[in-house]
Design a protein around this motif. Structure first.
Motif, PDB file in Angstrom:
ATOM      1  N   ARG A  47       0.771  -1.434  -0.118  1.00 31.55           N
ATOM      2  CA  ARG A  47      -0.020   0.042   0.041  1.00 31.55           C
ATOM      3  C   ARG A  47       0.806   1.184   0.054  1.00 31.55           C
ATOM      4  NH1 ARG A  47      -3.546   1.020   4.216  1.00 31.55           N
ATOM      5  NH2 ARG A  47      -4.450   2.354   2.980  1.00 31.55           N
ATOM      6  N   GLY A  48       2.185   1.118   0.047  1.00 27.56           N
ATOM      7  CA  GLY A  48       2.924   2.315  -0.143  1.00 27.56           C
ATOM      8  C   GLY A  48       3.306   2.848   1.261  1.00 27.56           C
ATOM      9  N   MET A  49       2.815   2.036   2.371  1.00 29.33           N
ATOM     10  CA  MET A  49       3.143   2.545   3.854  1.00 29.33           C
ATOM     11  C   MET A  49       4.700   2.299   4.290  1.00 29.33           C
ATOM     12  SD  MET A  49      -0.318   0.902   5.470  1.00 29.33           S
ATOM     13  CE  MET A  49      -0.139   1.936   6.860  1.00 29.33           C
ATOM     14  N   GLN A  50       5.212   3.175   5.141  1.00 28.54           N
ATOM     15  CA  GLN A  50       6.204   2.694   5.731  1.00 28.54           C
ATOM     16  C   GLN A  50       6.531   1.570   6.543  1.00 28.54           C
ATOM     17  OE1 GLN A  50       9.314   4.586   5.051  1.00 28.54           O
ATOM     18  NE2 GLN A  50       7.928   5.642   3.468  1.00 28.54           N
ATOM     19  N   THR A  51       7.188   0.723   6.486  1.00 30.15           N
ATOM     20  CA  THR A  51       7.283  -0.454   7.336  1.00 30.15           C
ATOM     21  C   THR A  51       8.566  -0.799   8.057  1.00 30.15           C
ATOM     22  OG1 THR A  51       7.966  -1.805   5.509  1.00 30.15           O
ATOM     23  CG2 THR A  51       5.491  -1.508   5.719  1.00 30.15           C
ATOM     24  N   VAL A  52       8.603  -1.121   9.130  1.00 29.54           N
ATOM     25  CA  VAL A  52       9.744  -1.776   9.666  1.00 29.54           C
ATOM     26  C   VAL A  52       9.424  -3.131  10.194  1.00 29.54           C
ATOM     27  CG1 VAL A  52      11.568  -1.550  11.626  1.00 29.54           C
ATOM     28  CG2 VAL A  52      10.416   0.618  10.407  1.00 29.54           C
ATOM     29  N   GLY A  53      10.210  -4.200   9.851  1.00 28.62           N
ATOM     30  CA  GLY A  53       9.965  -5.479  10.385  1.00 28.62           C
ATOM     31  C   GLY A  53      10.827  -5.862  11.515  1.00 28.62           C
ATOM     32  N   GLY A  54      10.406  -7.026  12.007  1.00 28.77           N
ATOM     33  CA  GLY A  54      11.052  -7.635  13.172  1.00 28.77           C
ATOM     34  C   GLY A  54      12.583  -7.751  13.039  1.00 28.77           C
ATOM     35  N   VAL A  55      12.873  -8.343  12.298  1.00 32.89           N
ATOM     36  CA  VAL A  55      14.145  -8.607  11.871  1.00 32.89           C
ATOM     37  C   VAL A  55      15.144  -7.238  11.795  1.00 32.89           C
ATOM     38  CG1 VAL A  55      16.248  -9.539  10.241  1.00 32.89           C
ATOM     39  CG2 VAL A  55      14.062 -11.061  10.597  1.00 32.89           C
ATOM     40  N   ALA A  56      14.782  -6.405  11.197  1.00 29.78           N
ATOM     41  CA  ALA A  56      15.221  -5.081  10.924  1.00 29.78           C
ATOM     42  C   ALA A  56      15.392  -4.392  12.475  1.00 29.78           C
ATOM     43  CB  ALA A  56      14.582  -4.256  10.027  1.00 29.78           C
ATOM     44  N   LEU A  57      14.090  -4.329  13.215  1.00 28.38           N
ATOM     45  CA  LEU A  57      14.148  -3.798  14.453  1.00 28.38           C
ATOM     46  C   LEU A  57      15.071  -4.285  15.416  1.00 28.38           C
ATOM     47  CD1 LEU A  57      10.206  -3.273  15.039  1.00 28.38           C
ATOM     48  CD2 LEU A  57      12.124  -1.507  15.135  1.00 28.38           C
ATOM     49  N   LYS A  58      15.411  -5.694  15.328  1.00 27.32           N
ATOM     50  CA  LYS A  58      16.354  -6.498  16.355  1.00 27.32           C
ATOM     51  C   LYS A  58      17.387  -6.046  15.776  1.00 27.32           C
ATOM     52  CE  LYS A  58      17.041 -10.887  18.212  1.00 27.32           C
ATOM     53  NZ  LYS A  58      16.527 -12.299  18.301  1.00 27.32           N
TER      54      LYS A  58
END
Length: 87
Positions: A47-58
Motif C-alpha cells: 500500500r506504499g506505507m512505511q514499514t519496519v519488520g522484526g528482523v530490521a528492528l532487532k
C-alpha cells in the motif's frame, strides 16, 4: 500501527486486523521476526506505507540506539533498549 504480539509469527495465528483504513502515509512496525517479511509488513508495503519488520528492528537495536536516528522518537529508543535486554 505496532504489532508487538506473536500474531503473524510462523506457527501462530495470522495478524488479521485490517490496515485498509490506515492512511498510505502511515507506519507499520511489526516485531515478529519470522517469517521475514510478515504478511502484515508485506500488505503495508504494497500500500506504499512505511514499514519496519522484526528482523530490521532487532538488527537496528543490536547497534547503538540513538533517538535522532529513529525519526526523533524516544519511544523507539525505549523499544530498542527493551529488545537489547531480551536478546
Amino acid at each position: 500501527l505496532i504489532n508487538a504480539t506473536p500474531l503473524g509469527m510462523t506457527g501462530m495465528d495470522p495478524f488479521t486486523l485490517s490496515i485498509d483504513a490506515m492512511p498510505a502515509t502511515g507506519w507499520v512496525y511489526d516485531f515478529v521476526t519470522a517469517p521475514d517479511p510478515t504478511a502484515l509488513v508485506a500488505r503495508a508495503a504494497a500500500r506504499g506505507m512505511q514499514t519496519v519488520g522484526g528482523v530490521a528492528l532487532k538488527s537496528l537495536c543490536r547497534r547503538r540506539c540513538h533517538p535522532t536516528r529513529h525519526h526523533g522518537s524516544s519511544r523507539i529508543l525505549e523499544i530498542c533498549k527493551q529488545l537489547k535486554t531480551s536478546s
